[in-house]
Design an enzyme around this catalytic site. Structure first.
Site, PDB file in Angstrom:
ATOM      1  N   HIS A 128       0.809  -1.214   0.000  1.00 47.39           N
ATOM      2  CA  HIS A 128       0.000   0.000   0.000  1.00 47.39           C
ATOM      3  C   HIS A 128       0.847   1.270   0.000  1.00 47.39           C
ATOM      4  O   HIS A 128       0.342   2.344   0.313  1.00 47.39           O
ATOM      5  CB  HIS A 128      -0.956   0.007   1.202  1.00 47.39           C
ATOM      6  CG  HIS A 128      -2.257  -0.645   0.908  1.00 47.39           C
ATOM      7  ND1 HIS A 128      -3.447   0.042   0.860  1.00 47.39           N
ATOM      8  CD2 HIS A 128      -2.549  -1.925   0.606  1.00 47.39           C
ATOM      9  CE1 HIS A 128      -4.428  -0.793   0.562  1.00 47.39           C
ATOM     10  NE2 HIS A 128      -3.912  -1.984   0.407  1.00 47.39           N
ATOM     11  N   ASP A 190      -7.144   3.588   9.344  1.00 40.51           N
ATOM     12  CA  ASP A 190      -8.516   3.518   8.836  1.00 40.51           C
ATOM     13  C   ASP A 190      -8.787   2.199   8.121  1.00 40.51           C
ATOM     14  O   ASP A 190      -9.899   1.688   8.140  1.00 40.51           O
ATOM     15  CB  ASP A 190      -8.778   4.678   7.868  1.00 40.51           C
ATOM     16  CG  ASP A 190      -8.823   6.011   8.589  1.00 40.51           C
ATOM     17  OD1 ASP A 190      -9.170   6.021   9.784  1.00 40.51           O
ATOM     18  OD2 ASP A 190      -8.497   7.034   7.974  1.00 40.51           O
ATOM     19  N   GLU A 301     -12.017  12.229  13.615  1.00 39.31           N
ATOM     20  CA  GLU A 301     -11.233  12.324  12.390  1.00 39.31           C
ATOM     21  C   GLU A 301     -11.946  13.240  11.406  1.00 39.31           C
ATOM     22  O   GLU A 301     -13.170  13.205  11.279  1.00 39.31           O
ATOM     23  CB  GLU A 301     -11.026  10.949  11.770  1.00 39.31           C
ATOM     24  CG  GLU A 301     -10.086  10.978  10.578  1.00 39.31           C
ATOM     25  CD  GLU A 301      -9.580   9.592  10.212  1.00 39.31           C
ATOM     26  OE1 GLU A 301      -8.604   9.505   9.456  1.00 39.31           O
ATOM     27  OE2 GLU A 301     -10.168   8.605  10.681  1.00 39.31           O
TER      28      GLU A 301
END
Length: 363
Positions: A128, A190, A301
């Site tokens: 990622h 997340d 957030e």
């Protein structure tokens, strides 16, 4: 990852704040000399300077005695990452079964020396990365997802519960296992289908960071394989320089093969809220207020939404179904929206209180 996190780190976690900006700085600096560097660079072979024959390098890797295995042909799927901007094809891929596989391989690469080989090494979890950090041109990629040592172990102590886990383990699996013991990690990302070593090599930031700091601030101990192939245990009290260098170090100081991660009692119930804003100044003011308040949410957030057709229909859960006019106020096709996402933990016996609470801190 919303902008309130940077502010929260400044106000509540100076250590996490400094690490955060160190990460930003390191992400702009490509290390050229460290054998364990996972950032792509131009080697002498790319510049036309003579280098050792790739055939000799591959032959030497094949002779290593390891529990896992090397792949030399099926490597195309490791030549891209989430950023989808770079494609660097490696010469070989190591799929380790044990920590000794990683150590043996890195020791061999180190002993070849820069005079005989400029083989570079990149540790890869779920791939990622955005800038090709988990790739390496004509080098060696270590597929950390195959590393299963040590077996995950949750230790439930009264004061400091923790989990010992492989650097190649996914956070979603840690959550599932720790919940069996009524525990959960203090800080998250997340997206949970990421490896432990991957996020700890960056920062690991989410909506709990204003309270607990990023994931790299919630680690008790690490096991590292250095660029020389040495297996080293480190913590704040043992090999502290290496410990703090590896956490958020983008793989420049070693490969994380094991981590001891702080846990806390998992919440019984959670109330989840999303609030949309069309005015950035009000949005930012509310962020600052919430993360600095004593009686506030457990998760906060903020992020930006580029408005699309049907956006509000996809966000029905953000609004009270008994008050459809509340959602209709955001008539914002073609505009940018800002969102605060919040969660409050509570126990089942507090459910009536929570349902009656209007969260006056938002007013």
């Amino acid at each position: 990852m919303g902008s309130p996190l940077v502010t929260s780190l400044r106000q509540n976690n100076n250590t996490g704040f400094l690490r955060f900006f160190m990460i930003l700085f390191l992400s702009c600096v490509v290390a050229r000399t460290n054998l364990c560097s996972n950032l792509p660079s131009i080697t002498s072979s790319q510049r036309g300077v003579s280098n050792s024959d790739p055939f000799d390098i591959l032959s030497s890797l094949k002779k290593l005695s390891i529990d896992g295995h090397f792949s030399f042909s099926d490597v195309h799927h490791l030549a891209k990452d989430f950023g989808n901007r770079y494609q660097f094809y490696p010469l070989a891929v190591l799929s380790p079964k044990s920590v000794s596989d990683v150590a043996t391989t890195l020791k061999h690469v180190f002993q070849m020396g820069p005079g005989n080989s400029e083989l570079r090494v990149a540790a890869r979890g779920q791939g990622h990365s955005l800038q090709g950090q988990s790739q390496v041109h004509r080098g060696l990629v270590i597929n950390m997802r195959t590393l299963r040592e040590p077996e995950m172990q949750v230790v439930h102590t009264k004061k400091h519960p923790y989990v010992d886990v492989s650097g190649g383990e996914l956070w979603i699996n840690i959550l599932r296992e720790s919940l069996k013991h009524g525990l959960a990690p203090k800080s998250w990302t997340d997206y949970l289908h990421l490896t432990v070593g991957g996020t700890l090599s960056n920062a690991g930031i989410s909506g709990q960071a204003f309270r607990h700091g990023p994931q790299i601030s919630n680690v008790y101990q690490l096991e590292i394989v250095t660029g020389k192939g040495e297996i080293v245990n480190c913590s704040e009290k043992q090999n502290a320089d290496l410990f703090h260098g590896v956490l958020g170090g983008l793989g420049q100081f070693g490969i994380i093969t094991r981590a001891r991660i702080a846990l806390e009692p998992a919440p019984k119930m959670v109330k989840w809220i999303r609030v949309l804003y069309s005015d950035f100044s009000i949005f930012a003011k509310d962020q600052e207020h919430l993360i600095s308040s004593e009686n506030t949410f457990d998760y906060i957030e903020g992020f930006v939404l580029i408005n699309r057709t049907g956006l509000l229909n996809n966000w029905r859960s953000s609004f009270n179904p008994q008050d459809p006019l509340q959602a209709s106020r955001f008539n914002s096709d073609g505009r940018t929206l800002f969102c605060l996402e919040m969660a409050k933990h509570f126990n089942p016996d507090e459910i009536n209180i929570m349902n009656q609470t209007e969260f006056t801190s938002l007013r």
